[in-house]
Design an enzyme around this catalytic site. Structure first.
Site, PDB file in Angstrom:
ATOM      1  N   SER A 124      14.741  -1.159  -0.138  1.00  0.00           N
ATOM      2  CA  SER A 124      13.698  -0.319  -0.737  1.00  0.00           C
ATOM      3  C   SER A 124      13.823  -0.342  -2.246  1.00  0.00           C
ATOM      4  O   SER A 124      14.933  -0.458  -2.792  1.00  0.00           O
ATOM      5  CB  SER A 124      13.868   1.114  -0.230  1.00  0.00           C
ATOM      6  OG  SER A 124      13.097   2.011  -0.992  1.00  0.00           O
ATOM      7  N   TYR A 148      19.576   8.754   1.297  1.00  0.00           N
ATOM      8  CA  TYR A 148      18.794   7.633   1.846  1.00  0.00           C
ATOM      9  C   TYR A 148      18.946   6.405   0.950  1.00  0.00           C
ATOM     10  O   TYR A 148      19.257   5.301   1.425  1.00  0.00           O
ATOM     11  CB  TYR A 148      17.310   8.025   1.962  1.00  0.00           C
ATOM     12  CG  TYR A 148      16.397   6.844   2.223  1.00  0.00           C
ATOM     13  CD1 TYR A 148      16.393   6.202   3.456  1.00  0.00           C
ATOM     14  CD2 TYR A 148      15.554   6.348   1.220  1.00  0.00           C
ATOM     15  CE1 TYR A 148      15.573   5.102   3.686  1.00  0.00           C
ATOM     16  CE2 TYR A 148      14.739   5.257   1.444  1.00  0.00           C
ATOM     17  CZ  TYR A 148      14.748   4.638   2.678  1.00  0.00           C
ATOM     18  OH  TYR A 148      13.943   3.540   2.903  1.00  0.00           O
ATOM     19  N   LYS A 152      20.806   2.591   1.671  1.00  0.00           N
ATOM     20  CA  LYS A 152      20.215   1.257   1.487  1.00  0.00           C
ATOM     21  C   LYS A 152      21.075   0.409   0.555  1.00  0.00           C
ATOM     22  O   LYS A 152      21.314  -0.774   0.808  1.00  0.00           O
ATOM     23  CB  LYS A 152      18.792   1.385   0.924  1.00  0.00           C
ATOM     24  CG  LYS A 152      17.783   1.956   1.899  1.00  0.00           C
ATOM     25  CD  LYS A 152      17.529   0.996   3.044  1.00  0.00           C
ATOM     26  CE  LYS A 152      16.632   1.587   4.108  1.00  0.00           C
ATOM     27  NZ  LYS A 152      16.540   0.774   5.323  1.00  0.00           N
TER      28      LYS A 152
HETATM   29  P1  NAD Z   1       9.685   3.679  11.074  1.00  0.00           P
HETATM   30  O1  NAD Z   1      10.437   4.948  11.230  1.00  0.00           O
HETATM   31  O2  NAD Z   1       8.254   3.641  11.463  1.00  0.00           O
HETATM   32  O3  NAD Z   1      10.431   2.500  11.849  1.00  0.00           O
HETATM   33  C1  NAD Z   1      11.815   2.504  12.095  1.00  0.00           C
HETATM   34  C2  NAD Z   1      11.997   2.217  13.577  1.00  0.00           C
HETATM   35  O4  NAD Z   1      13.405   2.150  13.868  1.00  0.00           O
HETATM   36  C3  NAD Z   1      11.421   3.299  14.483  1.00  0.00           C
HETATM   37  O5  NAD Z   1      10.649   2.677  15.474  1.00  0.00           O
HETATM   38  C4  NAD Z   1      12.631   4.000  15.065  1.00  0.00           C
HETATM   39  O6  NAD Z   1      12.374   4.487  16.360  1.00  0.00           O
HETATM   40  C5  NAD Z   1      13.672   2.895  15.038  1.00  0.00           C
HETATM   41  N1  NAD Z   1      15.065   3.339  14.893  1.00  0.00           N
HETATM   42  C6  NAD Z   1      15.558   4.233  14.011  1.00  0.00           C
HETATM   43  N2  NAD Z   1      16.888   4.343  14.164  1.00  0.00           N
HETATM   44  C7  NAD Z   1      17.240   3.489  15.157  1.00  0.00           C
HETATM   45  C8  NAD Z   1      18.459   3.154  15.772  1.00  0.00           C
HETATM   46  N3  NAD Z   1      19.614   3.729  15.392  1.00  0.00           N
HETATM   47  N4  NAD Z   1      18.467   2.234  16.763  1.00  0.00           N
HETATM   48  C9  NAD Z   1      17.309   1.650  17.159  1.00  0.00           C
HETATM   49  N5  NAD Z   1      16.105   1.944  16.618  1.00  0.00           N
HETATM   50  C10 NAD Z   1      16.087   2.842  15.631  1.00  0.00           C
HETATM   51  O7  NAD Z   1       9.864   3.223   9.551  1.00  0.00           O
HETATM   52  P2  NAD Z   1       9.146   2.068   8.744  1.00  0.00           P
HETATM   53  O8  NAD Z   1       8.282   2.704   7.730  1.00  0.00           O
HETATM   54  O9  NAD Z   1       8.566   1.059   9.653  1.00  0.00           O
HETATM   55  O10 NAD Z   1      10.395   1.479   7.969  1.00  0.00           O
HETATM   56  C11 NAD Z   1      11.136   0.387   8.478  1.00  0.00           C
HETATM   57  C12 NAD Z   1      12.322   0.122   7.572  1.00  0.00           C
HETATM   58  O11 NAD Z   1      11.835  -0.105   6.238  1.00  0.00           O
HETATM   59  C13 NAD Z   1      13.303   1.286   7.463  1.00  0.00           C
HETATM   60  O12 NAD Z   1      14.606   0.758   7.399  1.00  0.00           O
HETATM   61  C14 NAD Z   1      12.940   1.935   6.150  1.00  0.00           C
HETATM   62  O13 NAD Z   1      14.032   2.600   5.559  1.00  0.00           O
HETATM   63  C15 NAD Z   1      12.510   0.741   5.331  1.00  0.00           C
HETATM   64  N6  NAD Z   1      11.573   1.101   4.252  1.00  0.00           N
HETATM   65  C16 NAD Z   1      10.404   1.762   4.548  1.00  0.00           C
HETATM   66  C17 NAD Z   1       9.544   2.118   3.537  1.00  0.00           C
HETATM   67  C18 NAD Z   1       8.268   2.861   3.834  1.00  0.00           C
HETATM   68  O14 NAD Z   1       7.652   3.392   2.910  1.00  0.00           O
HETATM   69  N7  NAD Z   1       7.800   2.928   5.060  1.00  0.00           N
HETATM   70  C19 NAD Z   1       9.860   1.801   2.210  1.00  0.00           C
HETATM   71  C20 NAD Z   1      11.035   1.120   1.932  1.00  0.00           C
HETATM   72  C21 NAD Z   1      11.896   0.765   2.977  1.00  0.00           C
HETATM   73  C1  UD1 Z   2       9.205   7.805  -1.557  1.00  0.00           C
HETATM   74  C2  UD1 Z   2      10.681   8.037  -1.690  1.00  0.00           C
HETATM   75  C3  UD1 Z   2      11.359   6.697  -1.853  1.00  0.00           C
HETATM   76  C4  UD1 Z   2      11.047   5.818  -0.651  1.00  0.00           C
HETATM   77  C5  UD1 Z   2       9.548   5.690  -0.511  1.00  0.00           C
HETATM   78  C6  UD1 Z   2       9.198   4.980   0.753  1.00  0.00           C
HETATM   79  C7  UD1 Z   2      10.938  10.263  -2.643  1.00  0.00           C
HETATM   80  C8  UD1 Z   2      11.372  11.051  -3.843  1.00  0.00           C
HETATM   81  N1  UD1 Z   2      10.955   8.928  -2.794  1.00  0.00           N
HETATM   82  O1  UD1 Z   2       8.779   7.105  -2.690  1.00  0.00           O
HETATM   83  O2  UD1 Z   2      12.761   6.850  -1.973  1.00  0.00           O
HETATM   84  O3  UD1 Z   2      11.615   4.538  -0.819  1.00  0.00           O
HETATM   85  O4  UD1 Z   2       8.953   6.991  -0.435  1.00  0.00           O
HETATM   86  O5  UD1 Z   2       7.848   4.648   0.716  1.00  0.00           O
HETATM   87  O6  UD1 Z   2      10.639  10.813  -1.599  1.00  0.00           O
HETATM   88  N2  UD1 Z   2       2.668  12.453  -3.938  1.00  0.00           N
HETATM   89  C9  UD1 Z   2       1.849  13.562  -4.102  1.00  0.00           C
HETATM   90  N3  UD1 Z   2       1.604  14.354  -3.016  1.00  0.00           N
HETATM   91  C10 UD1 Z   2       2.123  14.101  -1.784  1.00  0.00           C
HETATM   92  C11 UD1 Z   2       2.962  12.958  -1.621  1.00  0.00           C
HETATM   93  C12 UD1 Z   2       3.217  12.171  -2.724  1.00  0.00           C
HETATM   94  O7  UD1 Z   2       1.364  13.822  -5.197  1.00  0.00           O
HETATM   95  O8  UD1 Z   2       1.867  14.871  -0.843  1.00  0.00           O
HETATM   96  C13 UD1 Z   2       2.900  11.565  -5.090  1.00  0.00           C
HETATM   97  C14 UD1 Z   2       4.360  11.421  -5.494  1.00  0.00           C
HETATM   98  O9  UD1 Z   2       4.728  12.400  -6.424  1.00  0.00           O
HETATM   99  C15 UD1 Z   2       4.374  10.004  -6.083  1.00  0.00           C
HETATM  100  C16 UD1 Z   2       3.307   9.266  -5.269  1.00  0.00           C
HETATM  101  O10 UD1 Z   2       2.477  10.271  -4.721  1.00  0.00           O
HETATM  102  O11 UD1 Z   2       3.967  10.043  -7.421  1.00  0.00           O
HETATM  103  C17 UD1 Z   2       3.872   8.415  -4.147  1.00  0.00           C
HETATM  104  O12 UD1 Z   2       4.737   9.233  -3.354  1.00  0.00           O
HETATM  105  P1  UD1 Z   2       5.356   8.710  -1.980  1.00  0.00           P
HETATM  106  O13 UD1 Z   2       4.299   8.102  -1.138  1.00  0.00           O
HETATM  107  O14 UD1 Z   2       6.153   9.825  -1.391  1.00  0.00           O
HETATM  108  O15 UD1 Z   2       6.310   7.514  -2.415  1.00  0.00           O
HETATM  109  P2  UD1 Z   2       7.500   7.474  -3.500  1.00  0.00           P
HETATM  110  O16 UD1 Z   2       7.721   8.769  -4.130  1.00  0.00           O
HETATM  111  O17 UD1 Z   2       7.245   6.309  -4.374  1.00  0.00           O
END
Ligand code: NAD
Ligand code: UD1
Length: 336
Positions: A124, A148, A152
């Site tokens: 991330s 978190y 990572k």
């Molecule tokens: P998500 O929660 O939709 O998907 C994660 C999946 O992993 C889920 O289906 C959950 O049931 C499964 N899971 C969790 N713990 C587990 C375990 N111990 N064993 C087996 N399955 C397990 O999340 P996502 O948004 O699809 O994110 C996927 C990955 O990307 C995560 O590692 C997350 O940290 C990373 N990531 C997500 C974002 C984002 O904004 N969505 C941003 C940066 C990184």
């Molecule tokens: C957040 C996480 C980041 C993670 C990422 C995953 C925090 C502090 N950071 O990032 O660690 O990797 O999600 O996608 O939680 N916002 C609003 N109102 C809301 C929600 C968000 O104004 O209800 C604003 C936030 O202040 C920010 C922007 O929208 O400026 C994006 O927010 P968000 O979608 O939560 O992502 P990040 O903060 O970038």
């Protein structure tokens, strides 16, 4: 290739599983459904025209992993499984280190024992911490502000140490910026449990009538309009990036790290306006104080992925909002 996809029933994992199937790969999904619904897999199968193999289980179960990896000819792993809510991680740090760090350690140990040496890991942009110089390149200093993010970064460090210790491994971390949007069919998308933490799923629930108003966290940032600025990337582009990364790193040993972002930046108000255009109406919102831990702005320099992977994010903010809205309006209560 035959690929094990951990967390393949989740938001990003399901869309990537679909693209792997569509590209002709064999996919084995492992998910414990802690943050996903079984219905996802039926929709993946519907879109792909064939089912991924599936095992319900936990990445911390080493015996299960060895069985899956050894018995089925797996050549590579995409590791999405983990917990991802920043604020929850502050209150439950041990759960985050257990799922994210111990889970990754368990997976790597099982891969070592079974001879599988290619891994693509979901990292991330949070590992850049409170960086202020934009855009962010992969060689920018890392730093974290919450459990978190630390989980990572710890996994990235494990991967680097392992790649240094044994040249047989191909280990890749993909640093996602802000994944949003849904499959253009409206069949697959993000289905957060409880109150969404992130911006676009919150806006989507306001648009569909599940929430009264968006709270905008801060209007006094030094940005274009005072609201926070991020690099939103369509989840379809993100999934394509995973296939490109897999193709690049498999058979190319070492440690690899890539930003997956667009290099474009949008404020909260710009996202809100784009969503209003997509759903065709004004959305209620109010300004509230900044959210603790937020940075003013964050966006990627995607040049490394563009040159090494020959990959580039193609889809616009308008398309992200249109696809999110199609998903949300067709599935007002997610997969339920
Ligand atoms: P998500 O929660 O939709 O998907 C994660 C999946 O992993 C889920 O289906 C959950 O049931 C499964 N899971 C969790 N713990 C587990 C375990 N111990 N064993 C087996 N399955 C397990 O999340 P996502 O948004 O699809 O994110 C996927 C990955 O990307 C995560 O590692 C997350 O940290 C990373 N990531 C997500 C974002 C984002 O904004 N969505 C941003 C940066 C990184
Ligand atoms: C957040 C996480 C980041 C993670 C990422 C995953 C925090 C502090 N950071 O990032 O660690 O990797 O999600 O996608 O939680 N916002 C609003 N109102 C809301 C929600 C968000 O104004 O209800 C604003 C936030 O202040 C920010 C922007 O929208 O400026 C994006 O927010 P968000 O979608 O939560 O992502 P990040 O903060 O970038």
């Amino acid at each position: 290739m035959r690929v094990l996809v951990t967390g393949g029933a989740g938001y990003i994992g399901s869309l990537t599983t679909l693209q792997l199937l569509q590209a002709g790969h064999e996919v084995l999904v492992l998910d414990n459904f802690s943050n996903a619904k079984p219905a996802v897999l039926g929709r993946v199968a519907q879109l792909a025209g064939r089912e991924p193999a599936f095992e319900q289980g936990d990445v911390r179960d080493g015996a299960l992993l060895r069985r899956l990896l050894a018995g089925q000819g797996v050549e590579a792993v995409m590791h999405f499984a983990g917990l991802k809510a920043v604020s929850e991680s502050v209150h439950k740090p041990l759960e985050y280190f257990d799922n994210n760090v111990q889970g990754s350690l368990s997976l790597l140990s099982a891969m070592r024992d079974t001879g599988v040496r290619t891994l693509v890991f979901s990292s991330s942009a949070t590992v850049y911490g409170l960086a202020e110089t934009m855009p962010l390149r992969e060689d920018a200093p890392t730093g974290t502000t919450n459990p978190y993010g630390r989980s990572k970064l710890m996994v990235e460090q494990m991967l680097q140490d392992l790649a240094a210790a044994d040249p047989a491994w191909s280990l890749c971390a993909l640093r996602y910026f802000n994944p949003v949007g849904a499959h253009p069919s409206g069949l697959l998308g993000e289905d957060p449990q409880g109150i969404p933490n992130n911006l676009m799923p919150f806006i989507a629930q306001v648009a569909v009538g599940r929430r009264a108003a968006l709270q905008i966290f801060g209007r006094d940032y030094p940005t274009v309009d005072g609201t926070g600025v991020r690099d939103y990337i369509h989840v379809q582009d993100l999934a394509t990036g995973h296939l490109a990364a897999l193709g690049h790193v498999h058979g190319r040993p070492g440690w690899h790290v890539f930003n997956l972002g667009t290099g474009r930046s949008h404020s909260v108000l710009e996202v809100l306006r784009a969503y209003e255009a997509a759903c065709g109406r004004a959305l209620a919102h109010e300004f509230v104080p900044r959210r603790g831990g937020d940075v003013a702005q964050s966006w990627a320099d995607p040049a490394r992925a563009e040159s090494a992977l020959n990959w580039r994010a193609e889809l616009s903010l308008a398309q992200m909002c249109e696809d999110s809205w199609r998903w949300q309006s067709q599935n007002p209560n997610g997969y339920d």
